[in-house]
Design an enzyme around this catalytic site. Sequence first.
Site, PDB file in Angstrom:
ATOM      1  N   CYS A 175       0.995  -1.193   0.003  1.00 48.55           N
ATOM      2  CA  CYS A 175       0.083  -0.261  -0.082  1.00 48.55           C
ATOM      3  C   CYS A 175       0.723   1.203  -0.045  1.00 48.55           C
ATOM      4  CB  CYS A 175      -0.981  -0.045   1.255  1.00 48.55           C
ATOM      5  SG  CYS A 175      -2.196   1.024   0.947  1.00 48.55           S
TER       6      CYS A 175
ATOM      7  N   ASP B  47      -3.226   1.028   9.941  1.00 50.36           N
ATOM      8  CA  ASP B  47      -4.533   1.948  10.270  1.00 50.36           C
ATOM      9  C   ASP B  47      -4.990   2.068  11.902  1.00 50.36           C
ATOM     10  OD1 ASP B  47      -4.514   1.572   6.967  1.00 50.36           O
ATOM     11  OD2 ASP B  47      -5.632   3.213   7.600  1.00 50.36           O
TER      12      ASP B  47
HETATM   13  C1  RUB Z   1      -3.742   3.228   3.574  1.00 51.35           C
HETATM   14  C2  RUB Z   1      -3.020   2.340   4.393  1.00 51.35           C
HETATM   15  C3  RUB Z   1      -1.684   2.780   5.043  1.00 51.35           C
HETATM   16  C4  RUB Z   1      -2.202   3.034   6.356  1.00 51.35           C
HETATM   17  C5  RUB Z   1      -0.811   3.906   6.918  1.00 51.35           C
HETATM   18  O1  RUB Z   1      -4.891   2.804   3.287  1.00 51.35           O
HETATM   19  O2  RUB Z   1      -3.499   1.174   4.484  1.00 51.35           O
HETATM   20  O3  RUB Z   1      -0.839   1.683   5.166  1.00 51.35           O
HETATM   21  O4  RUB Z   1      -3.338   3.956   6.133  1.00 51.35           O
HETATM   22  O5  RUB Z   1      -0.556   4.852   6.213  1.00 51.35           O
HETATM   23  P1  RUB Z   1      -6.136   4.067   2.368  1.00 51.35           P
HETATM   24  P2  RUB Z   1       0.316   6.368   6.848  1.00 51.35           P
HETATM   25  O6  RUB Z   1      -5.316   4.185   1.019  1.00 51.35           O
HETATM   26  O7  RUB Z   1      -7.343   3.269   2.021  1.00 51.35           O
HETATM   27  O8  RUB Z   1      -6.251   5.179   3.178  1.00 51.35           O
HETATM   28  O9  RUB Z   1       1.469   5.672   7.454  1.00 51.35           O
HETATM   29  O10 RUB Z   1       0.342   7.005   5.821  1.00 51.35           O
HETATM   30  O11 RUB Z   1      -0.399   6.770   7.830  1.00 51.35           O
END
Ligand code: RUB
Length: 303
Positions: A122, A191
């Site tokens: 991701c 998340d």
């Molecule tokens: C994004 C996702 C990321 C986490 C952490 O999912 O799963 O791994 O949110 O991100 P989506 P960060 O695209 O559905 O929002 O480290 O940037 O907080």
Amino acid sequence: MDIIKETYEKIKNMEVRGAGRIARAAANALKEYAETIMHLDDEEFKKKILEAGELLRSARPTAVSLPNAVKYVLNGLKDENPKESVIKKAEEFIISSKNATKNIGKIGAKRIRDGYTILTHCNSEAAIEVIKTAYHEGKDIKVFCTETRPRNQGYLTAKALCDEGIDVTLIVDSAVRYFIKEVDIVVVGADAITANGCLVNKIGTSQIALIAHEARIPFLTAAETYKFHPKTIVGELIEIEERNPEEVVEFEGKYKKIKIRNPAFDVTPSQYIDAIITEIGLIPPQGAWYIIEKYFGWIEHEQ
Ligand code: RUB
């Protein structure tokens, strides 16, 4: 209320996405909104800010960074000067969130050795910061990025790392086991982290953790302390967002009757996680309870 509605829409339609970014966007919207209603009396101000917080919180259900950020800012309402305090808390949250990511980068980079190949999934600011920091420390690293169907956030990660000059390979999600023998460490974002040390992150994360476990490859998640879910300590379960099936594929005619499921996140059990990289240090998943208890004093345990 325009800024609140606008931010709510941007988070809901994923124009602003990623747990850290949505948290900062919500804090910033509350700050900007508060600045437009400073003329109201304290009671009216509180009512409006609470309503705004409620709406922002409802934009996406899974990333706990969103309600945690809102709650942090709303805590300002309890102070003697609620208006100034809400603005100050929002600014504080945004600054500390950015600092947290930087610290996670420094701490996490220590786990990346020269010559390592890293796999990420991701698009996580925190995971990217770990990889970028290791690279800028002079380590010769390679990165595998999964595509991350259906919305392909992995492309964003691949581009961000490529822009830094890092050697990046993009792979389809189902190719992780094929390539795992070339991987030295897995680093993903978060998340939410539950009180019993489980990780909630983009769909597919738990499969990757399982594959890494089988191959004896360390699996780390980078999570700011505001990604820890305070209500899981009193047994609450985290809602997994189920998104529009059309993100997966659009069937026409008689094929419309084919059912499509599109959960956006999954849960990785704590036994597949080697460590959680937080801004206050690297902790084992078993330390999650301690983090929630110690660092969420400002969140009462609502039952
Ligand atoms: C994004 C996702 C990321 C986490 C952490 O999912 O799963 O791994 O949110 O991100 P989506 P960060 O695209 O559905 O929002 O480290 O940037 O907080």
